[in-house]
Design a protein around this motif. Structure first.
Motif, PDB file in Angstrom:
ATOM      1  N   LEU A 175     -51.634 -68.076  -3.084  1.00 24.26           N
ATOM      2  CA  LEU A 175     -50.771 -69.078  -3.709  1.00 24.26           C
ATOM      3  C   LEU A 175     -49.547 -68.427  -4.332  1.00 24.26           C
ATOM      4  CD1 LEU A 175     -50.215 -71.961  -4.558  1.00 24.26           C
ATOM      5  CD2 LEU A 175     -51.746 -71.632  -6.505  1.00 24.26           C
ATOM      6  N   ASP A 176     -49.711 -67.263  -4.942  1.00 18.92           N
ATOM      7  CA  ASP A 176     -48.561 -66.537  -5.485  1.00 18.92           C
ATOM      8  C   ASP A 176     -47.585 -66.141  -4.384  1.00 18.92           C
ATOM      9  OD1 ASP A 176     -49.547 -66.761  -8.038  1.00 18.92           O
ATOM     10  OD2 ASP A 176     -50.536 -64.801  -8.026  1.00 18.92           O
ATOM     11  N   LYS A 177     -48.096 -65.709  -3.250  1.00 11.38           N
ATOM     12  CA  LYS A 177     -47.210 -65.370  -2.124  1.00 11.38           C
ATOM     13  C   LYS A 177     -46.466 -66.601  -1.623  1.00 11.38           C
ATOM     14  CE  LYS A 177     -49.959 -61.440  -0.492  1.00 11.38           C
ATOM     15  NZ  LYS A 177     -50.766 -60.887   0.629  1.00 11.38           N
ATOM     16  N   HIS A 178     -47.154 -67.750  -1.613  1.00 10.85           N
ATOM     17  CA  HIS A 178     -46.496 -68.991  -1.206  1.00 10.85           C
ATOM     18  C   HIS A 178     -45.364 -69.339  -2.167  1.00 10.85           C
ATOM     19  CE1 HIS A 178     -45.954 -73.117   0.143  1.00 10.85           C
ATOM     20  NE2 HIS A 178     -46.166 -73.533  -1.096  1.00 10.85           N
ATOM     21  N   PHE A 179     -45.580 -69.160  -3.451  1.00  4.14           N
ATOM     22  CA  PHE A 179     -44.521 -69.412  -4.426  1.00  4.14           C
ATOM     23  C   PHE A 179     -43.357 -68.454  -4.226  1.00  4.14           C
ATOM     24  CE2 PHE A 179     -47.617 -71.396  -7.685  1.00  4.14           C
ATOM     25  CZ  PHE A 179     -47.397 -72.648  -7.127  1.00  4.14           C
ATOM     26  N   ASP A 180     -43.660 -67.193  -3.936  1.00  6.63           N
ATOM     27  CA  ASP A 180     -42.590 -66.208  -3.721  1.00  6.63           C
ATOM     28  C   ASP A 180     -41.741 -66.552  -2.503  1.00  6.63           C
ATOM     29  OD1 ASP A 180     -43.301 -64.721  -5.930  1.00  6.63           O
ATOM     30  OD2 ASP A 180     -44.658 -63.410  -4.816  1.00  6.63           O
ATOM     31  N   ASN A 181     -42.359 -67.109  -1.482  1.00 11.40           N
ATOM     32  CA  ASN A 181     -41.649 -67.375  -0.240  1.00 11.40           C
ATOM     33  C   ASN A 181     -40.938 -68.723  -0.221  1.00 11.40           C
ATOM     34  OD1 ASN A 181     -42.559 -64.916   0.835  1.00 11.40           O
ATOM     35  ND2 ASN A 181     -44.423 -65.846   1.651  1.00 11.40           N
ATOM     36  N   ARG A 182     -41.487 -69.719  -0.917  1.00 12.77           N
ATOM     37  CA  ARG A 182     -40.977 -71.084  -0.746  1.00 12.77           C
ATOM     38  C   ARG A 182     -40.437 -71.737  -2.018  1.00 12.77           C
ATOM     39  NH1 ARG A 182     -42.585 -73.385   4.107  1.00 12.77           N
ATOM     40  NH2 ARG A 182     -42.791 -71.708   5.628  1.00 12.77           N
ATOM     41  N   HIS A 183     -40.874 -71.337  -3.176  1.00 11.87           N
ATOM     42  CA  HIS A 183     -40.562 -72.115  -4.377  1.00 11.87           C
ATOM     43  C   HIS A 183     -39.933 -71.283  -5.493  1.00 11.87           C
ATOM     44  CE1 HIS A 183     -42.645 -75.544  -2.684  1.00 11.87           C
ATOM     45  NE2 HIS A 183     -43.722 -74.817  -2.498  1.00 11.87           N
ATOM     46  N   MET A 184     -39.188 -70.257  -5.146  1.00 14.26           N
ATOM     47  CA  MET A 184     -38.498 -69.499  -6.179  1.00 14.26           C
ATOM     48  C   MET A 184     -37.345 -70.293  -6.786  1.00 14.26           C
ATOM     49  SD  MET A 184     -40.119 -66.732  -6.632  1.00 14.26           S
ATOM     50  CE  MET A 184     -38.993 -65.758  -7.611  1.00 14.26           C
ATOM     51  N   ASP A 185     -36.836 -71.306  -6.076  1.00 12.60           N
ATOM     52  CA  ASP A 185     -35.764 -72.129  -6.619  1.00 12.60           C
ATOM     53  C   ASP A 185     -36.257 -73.097  -7.687  1.00 12.60           C
ATOM     54  OD1 ASP A 185     -37.241 -73.383  -4.591  1.00 12.60           O
ATOM     55  OD2 ASP A 185     -35.674 -74.879  -4.275  1.00 12.60           O
ATOM     56  N   LYS A 186     -37.583 -73.218  -7.856  1.00 14.71           N
ATOM     57  CA  LYS A 186     -38.120 -74.107  -8.889  1.00 14.71           C
ATOM     58  C   LYS A 186     -38.096 -73.468 -10.278  1.00 14.71           C
ATOM     59  CE  LYS A 186     -39.490 -77.340  -5.956  1.00 14.71           C
ATOM     60  NZ  LYS A 186     -39.202 -76.695  -4.687  1.00 14.71           N
ATOM     61  N   LEU A 187     -37.864 -72.186 -10.366  1.00 18.08           N
ATOM     62  CA  LEU A 187     -37.857 -71.510 -11.664  1.00 18.08           C
ATOM     63  C   LEU A 187     -36.613 -71.906 -12.456  1.00 18.08           C
ATOM     64  CD1 LEU A 187     -39.035 -67.942 -10.603  1.00 18.08           C
ATOM     65  CD2 LEU A 187     -40.410 -69.802 -11.510  1.00 18.08           C
ATOM     66  N   PRO A 188     -36.736 -72.153 -13.750  1.00 16.61           N
ATOM     67  CA  PRO A 188     -35.571 -72.538 -14.558  1.00 16.61           C
ATOM     68  C   PRO A 188     -34.540 -71.419 -14.632  1.00 16.61           C
ATOM     69  CG  PRO A 188     -37.634 -73.062 -15.695  1.00 16.61           C
ATOM     70  CD  PRO A 188     -37.997 -72.195 -14.527  1.00 16.61           C
ATOM     71  N   PRO A 189     -33.285 -71.771 -14.853  1.00 12.19           N
ATOM     72  CA  PRO A 189     -32.243 -70.731 -14.926  1.00 12.19           C
ATOM     73  C   PRO A 189     -32.432 -69.779 -16.097  1.00 12.19           C
ATOM     74  CG  PRO A 189     -31.280 -72.908 -14.585  1.00 12.19           C
ATOM     75  CD  PRO A 189     -32.724 -73.132 -14.890  1.00 12.19           C
ATOM     76  N   ASP A 190     -32.981 -70.267 -17.220  1.00  8.35           N
ATOM     77  CA  ASP A 190     -33.142 -69.415 -18.404  1.00  8.35           C
ATOM     78  C   ASP A 190     -34.408 -68.569 -18.357  1.00  8.35           C
ATOM     79  OD1 ASP A 190     -30.832 -70.519 -19.407  1.00  8.35           O
ATOM     80  OD2 ASP A 190     -31.873 -72.102 -20.505  1.00  8.35           O
ATOM     81  N   ALA A 191     -35.249 -68.757 -17.363  1.00 12.83           N
ATOM     82  CA  ALA A 191     -36.496 -67.993 -17.266  1.00 12.83           C
ATOM     83  C   ALA A 191     -36.199 -66.630 -16.651  1.00 12.83           C
ATOM     84  CB  ALA A 191     -37.520 -68.757 -16.431  1.00 12.83           C
ATOM     85  N   THR A 192     -35.959 -65.647 -17.506  1.00 17.06           N
ATOM     86  CA  THR A 192     -35.553 -64.320 -17.041  1.00 17.06           C
ATOM     87  C   THR A 192     -36.404 -63.196 -17.616  1.00 17.06           C
ATOM     88  OG1 THR A 192     -33.929 -64.216 -18.833  1.00 17.06           O
ATOM     89  CG2 THR A 192     -33.161 -65.045 -16.702  1.00 17.06           C
ATOM     90  N   VAL A 193     -37.431 -63.513 -18.409  1.00 15.10           N
ATOM     91  CA  VAL A 193     -38.238 -62.485 -19.075  1.00 15.10           C
ATOM     92  C   VAL A 193     -39.536 -62.289 -18.307  1.00 15.10           C
ATOM     93  CG1 VAL A 193     -39.465 -61.853 -21.175  1.00 15.10           C
ATOM     94  CG2 VAL A 193     -37.257 -63.002 -21.319  1.00 15.10           C
ATOM     95  N   CYS A 194     -39.799 -61.064 -17.933  1.00 13.22           N
ATOM     96  CA  CYS A 194     -41.056 -60.700 -17.286  1.00 13.22           C
ATOM     97  C   CYS A 194     -42.028 -60.234 -18.361  1.00 13.22           C
ATOM     98  CB  CYS A 194     -40.817 -59.608 -16.241  1.00 13.22           C
ATOM     99  SG  CYS A 194     -42.320 -59.005 -15.451  1.00 13.22           S
ATOM    100  N   LEU A 195     -43.066 -60.999 -18.603  1.00 12.84           N
ATOM    101  CA  LEU A 195     -44.026 -60.648 -19.655  1.00 12.84           C
ATOM    102  C   LEU A 195     -44.791 -59.375 -19.336  1.00 12.84           C
ATOM    103  CD1 LEU A 195     -45.496 -64.135 -20.636  1.00 12.84           C
ATOM    104  CD2 LEU A 195     -43.740 -62.796 -21.807  1.00 12.84           C
ATOM    105  N   ALA A 196     -44.857 -58.997 -18.066  1.00 15.33           N
ATOM    106  CA  ALA A 196     -45.536 -57.749 -17.713  1.00 15.33           C
ATOM    107  C   ALA A 196     -44.839 -56.530 -18.304  1.00 15.33           C
ATOM    108  CB  ALA A 196     -45.625 -57.621 -16.197  1.00 15.33           C
ATOM    109  N   ASP A 197     -43.552 -56.656 -18.643  1.00 14.95           N
ATOM    110  CA  ASP A 197     -42.829 -55.543 -19.264  1.00 14.95           C
ATOM    111  C   ASP A 197     -43.288 -55.274 -20.691  1.00 14.95           C
ATOM    112  OD1 ASP A 197     -41.421 -55.344 -16.921  1.00 14.95           O
ATOM    113  OD2 ASP A 197     -39.715 -56.527 -17.646  1.00 14.95           O
ATOM    114  N   TYR A 198     -44.047 -56.208 -21.275  1.00 15.78           N
ATOM    115  CA  TYR A 198     -44.513 -56.052 -22.656  1.00 15.78           C
ATOM    116  C   TYR A 198     -46.013 -55.800 -22.725  1.00 15.78           C
ATOM    117  CZ  TYR A 198     -39.928 -57.855 -23.857  1.00 15.78           C
ATOM    118  OH  TYR A 198     -38.561 -58.018 -23.979  1.00 15.78           O
ATOM    119  N   CYS A 199     -46.584 -55.303 -21.639  1.00 14.61           N
ATOM    120  CA  CYS A 199     -48.016 -55.001 -21.639  1.00 14.61           C
ATOM    121  C   CYS A 199     -48.349 -53.815 -22.533  1.00 14.61           C
ATOM    122  CB  CYS A 199     -48.495 -54.739 -20.205  1.00 14.61           C
ATOM    123  SG  CYS A 199     -48.861 -56.244 -19.278  1.00 14.61           S
TER     124      CYS A 199
END
Length: 329
Positions: A175-199
């Motif tokens: 499902l994550d791969k499907h989102f990467d391939n087809r639905h990246m345009d659904k992400l909001p413009p202000d959503a720019t923070v990767c929470l994995a960077d704060y692990c």
């Protein structure tokens, strides 16, 4: 050969001129006939010139009409098709920009970090009715993958569904791969923070050790996720010191204008980022901690006490019956 065509039959002016020339040439025995032939030739030449001029004028008029209608047609095409083309191009460019932004951002680690924030950060902030600004990296408005996570649905144990297209997938990874391939345009413009960077601040491996978040999903989806939660990184005091410093900086950026919240997070989370406190870092925030956990422990102790008294009574009765039988003998 000498018969004339029927009256009203369509004849071109070339045929009529040729027939007239033949008739006058057959009579050509006097000068008057020669003069008439010359006049006929002149009339034919003048007629040809007039026809050619008319054809040129007609072609010029058609060219003018075409040039006059071309701008209107081009304007109609631009008003109909250009906005759609620009919109499609902008969507494609936006999706490509989001793909470049998401490169190197792990969805699994972002899920672990989000689960820890749901346990540690968001309940306290919401209980205090504090509005986190967009400058805070832990704000939900700037979370890169939160929109995709909200549109996931676990149908069965090994089946996930996308609410965008109602398609079913056998694991969350697909499902994550499907989102990467087809639905990246659904992400909001202000959503720019990767929470994995704060692990390093949130200690995402603790969530995997708890068996929740990405660990549980990985255990259902693939053997790689099933084995990843068992790996425990070695603790380093130098790394913990850097994590403590970064934790204080982030909390000041998020709740700096609320002194009580900043002090609470500093004492309850940031200052406890040490190798000694790391195994018990999330216990105070887990459900059932505090008074409820004390209540569970008291109830368990009472249950053990009641069971001990019950079995002691049974053993005492059994021992008393045997002693009475020996006295009768």
């Amino acid at each position: 050969k000498g018969r004339e065509p029927a009256r009203g039959a369509p004849r071109s002016w070339f045929r009529s001129a040729a027939a007239a020339l033949r008739r006058w040439s057959s009579r050509g025995d006097d000068d008057a006939g020669v003069g008439r032939q010359r006049d006929l030739v002149r009339m034919t030449a003048w007629t040809c010139a007039r026809r050619a001029a008319l054809l040129r004028l007609q072609a010029l008029l058609l060219l003018c009409l075409h040039l006059q209608a071309a701008p209107q047609k081009q304007q109609q095409q631009s008003t109909v098709s250009t906005p759609r083309y620009r919109y499609e191009t902008s969507v494609q460019e936006y999706a490509a920009a989001k793909v470049r932004l998401a490169e190197g951002c792990s969805r699994a680690e972002s899920r672990d970090a989000r689960a820890i924030l749901e346990l540690v950060f968001y309940p306290t902030v919401e209980a205090a009715q504090y509005n986190v600004s967009a400058a805070c990296p832990f704000s939900r408005d700037t979370d890169l993958y939160l929109e995709h996570e909200r549109n996931k649905l676990l149908v069965r144990r090994n089946q996930w569904k996308s609410t965008y297209s109602s398609k079913l997938f056998r694991s969350e990874e697909y499902l994550d791969k499907h989102f990467d391939n087809r639905h990246m345009d659904k992400l909001p413009p202000d959503a720019t923070v990767c929470l994995a960077d704060y692990c390093d601040v949130l200690q995402c491996h603790l969530q995997r050790q708890r068996g929740g978040g990405a660990a549980a999903a990985g255990a259902r989806s693939s053997s790689r996720g099933k084995d990843s939660w068992k790996k425990r990184p070695r603790c380093s005091e130098a790394a913990m010191e850097r994590a403590r410093h970064r934790c204080h900086v982030v909390m000041h950026k998020c709740v700096g204008d609320a002194q009580e919240l900043e002090t609470h997070f500093a004492s309850a989370f940031c200052n406890r980022l040490t190798c000694a406190e790391l195994p018990h870092l999330l216990r105070p925030f887990e459900p059932g901690s505090g008074a409820l956990r004390v209540l569970y422990r008291v109830a368990f102790a009472l249950m053990l006490l009641v069971l001990g008294l019950y079995y002691y009574t049974l053993l005492a009765k059994a021992g008393g019956g045997r002693s009475r039988g020996d006295l009768r003998r």
